[in-house]
Design a protein around this motif. Structure first.
Motif, PDB file in Angstrom:
ATOM      1  N   GLY A  94       0.787  -1.229   0.000  1.00  0.00           N
ATOM      2  CA  GLY A  94       0.000   0.000   0.000  1.00  0.00           C
ATOM      3  C   GLY A  94       0.815   1.274   0.000  1.00  0.00           C
ATOM      4  O   GLY A  94       0.247   2.373  -0.037  1.00  0.00           O
ATOM      5  N   VAL A  95       2.139   1.163   0.034  1.00  0.00           N
ATOM      6  CA  VAL A  95       2.992   2.352   0.010  1.00  0.00           C
ATOM      7  C   VAL A  95       2.964   2.999  -1.377  1.00  0.00           C
ATOM      8  O   VAL A  95       2.976   2.308  -2.396  1.00  0.00           O
ATOM      9  N   GLU A  96       2.909   4.313  -1.408  1.00  0.00           N
ATOM     10  CA  GLU A  96       2.997   5.073  -2.655  1.00  0.00           C
ATOM     11  C   GLU A  96       4.271   5.909  -2.605  1.00  0.00           C
ATOM     12  O   GLU A  96       4.329   6.938  -1.938  1.00  0.00           O
ATOM     13  N   ILE A  97       5.289   5.439  -3.300  1.00  0.00           N
ATOM     14  CA  ILE A  97       6.612   6.041  -3.205  1.00  0.00           C
ATOM     15  C   ILE A  97       6.708   7.279  -4.095  1.00  0.00           C
ATOM     16  O   ILE A  97       6.274   7.277  -5.246  1.00  0.00           O
ATOM     17  N   SER A 137      10.293   9.338  -0.478  1.00  0.00           N
ATOM     18  CA  SER A 137       9.312   9.252   0.597  1.00  0.00           C
ATOM     19  C   SER A 137       8.447   8.032   0.364  1.00  0.00           C
ATOM     20  O   SER A 137       8.005   7.787  -0.765  1.00  0.00           O
ATOM     21  N   ALA A 138       8.225   7.246   1.414  1.00  0.00           N
ATOM     22  CA  ALA A 138       7.434   6.020   1.306  1.00  0.00           C
ATOM     23  C   ALA A 138       6.350   6.027   2.381  1.00  0.00           C
ATOM     24  O   ALA A 138       6.486   5.385   3.429  1.00  0.00           O
ATOM     25  N   PRO A 139       5.253   6.751   2.145  1.00  0.00           N
ATOM     26  CA  PRO A 139       4.171   6.799   3.134  1.00  0.00           C
ATOM     27  C   PRO A 139       3.223   5.610   3.010  1.00  0.00           C
ATOM     28  O   PRO A 139       2.892   5.195   1.904  1.00  0.00           O
ATOM     29  N   ASN A 188       5.489   6.994   7.692  1.00  0.00           N
ATOM     30  CA  ASN A 188       6.142   7.447   6.474  1.00  0.00           C
ATOM     31  C   ASN A 188       7.651   7.340   6.650  1.00  0.00           C
ATOM     32  O   ASN A 188       8.219   7.926   7.573  1.00  0.00           O
ATOM     33  N   LEU A 189       8.311   6.570   5.793  1.00  0.00           N
ATOM     34  CA  LEU A 189       9.765   6.468   5.789  1.00  0.00           C
ATOM     35  C   LEU A 189      10.310   7.426   4.739  1.00  0.00           C
ATOM     36  O   LEU A 189       9.930   7.346   3.565  1.00  0.00           O
TER      37      LEU A 189
END
Length: 282
Positions: A177-180, A240-242, A249-250
């Motif tokens: 589900g992450v959107e990078i 960004s990987a929220p 968020n990473l």
């Protein structure tokens, strides 16, 4: 600035250190100095990938067992303990022809030691005898941010080129589900032979892929085997990987002068090489 606490721990059956600040907890492996976990003190959501195969201390394991488990001695030394964010230095990938070096270089398979603990910072140290380098890697904690600095010095005092990659691998459950997002303006498939698992095979080897598509990760529910390697050109050095569902968020930022390219490696229900088990990571 609040001081951090450092203590010994065990992670995936291997020796490690646990660093605790008022806001964050981080685990760093003794072998390789891999950053294996990073969580808030209030939860256990670790964004970093953990391999599905067993870990081993190759310093204490017969080489026959390493080869049996991981398929190759040079790669096996790294695969036996790899996880999360690992440092590739002074090689990236296999050794050069005729070299007797570990996959991705010595840094990721050497035993590190604590150099210092001062205030909000912890530093780790290692010497690489084959590469002829000494390294100090310092982690400084401020609220929910960690600054990573790496000092590399040639043991003979002579400047030379080195291969250096900060190999950050994100895995489930955080990855699903992450959107990078990233500050890149172009992306290309790697110059490898075309494989059916590529996400965008129509572009072909070295073919251009729109950055938004290159940064998209398959969902865990997508049962297709997908896996490829791309490179992207950095304009603004960040990614960004929220994960909106998990509420975390990473984010990474770095010097574009030091790292002008952002490599994109994806595995989703696919083996990247013979002998490796299927995994999901990006």
């Amino acid at each position: 600035i609040m001081a951090v606490q450092l203590c010994r721990t065990v992670f995936r059956g291997l020796p490690a250190w646990l660093i605790t600040s008022p806001a964050l907890k981080m685990t760093v492996m003794e072998i390789g100095c891999h950053i294996s976990s990073l969580t808030h003190t209030t939860d256990d959501i670790n964004p970093f990938w953990q391999p599905p195969w067993p870990s081993m201390d190759f310093y204490k394991t017969p080489i026959e067992e390493i080869i049996k488990t991981y398929g190759d001695a040079k790669e096996g030394r790294l695969l036996s303990g790899i996880c999360g964010h690992n440092l590739c230095l002074d090689r990236f990938g296999p050794p050069w022809p005729g070299e007797d070096r570990p996959f991705h270089g010595e840094a990721g398979v050497s035993r590190w030691a604590v150099d210092s603990v001062k205030g909000n910072s912890v530093a780790f140290f290692v010497e690489l005898p084959i590469s002829g380098l000494s390294l100090i890697r310092t982690l400084s904690f401020t609220e929910t941010k960690v600054q990573l600095e790496t000092f590399v010095k040639p043991l003979d005092g002579k400047a030379r080129d080195i291969e250096w990659c900060e190999h950050v691998t994100i895995g489930d459950p955080f990855l699903d589900g992450v959107e990078i997002e990233a500050g890149v303006d172009a992306a290309w498939n790697a110059p490898f032979p075309l494989e059916s698992s590529w996400r965008y095979p129509a572009s072909g080897p070295l073919g251009s892929v729109p950055p938004k598509l290159a940064l998209s990760m398959p969902l865990k529910s997508d049962g297709r085997p997908l896996g490829d390697v791309m490179t992207s050109r950095v304009q603004t050095p960040f990614f960004s990987a929220p994960n909106a569902v998990l509420g975390n968020n990473l984010q990474y930022s770095w010097s574009a002068a030091t790292f002008p390219w952002l490599a994109l490696w994806t595995e989703h229900r696919v083996c990247c090489r013979e002998g490796r088990r299927p995994d999901e990571g990006g």
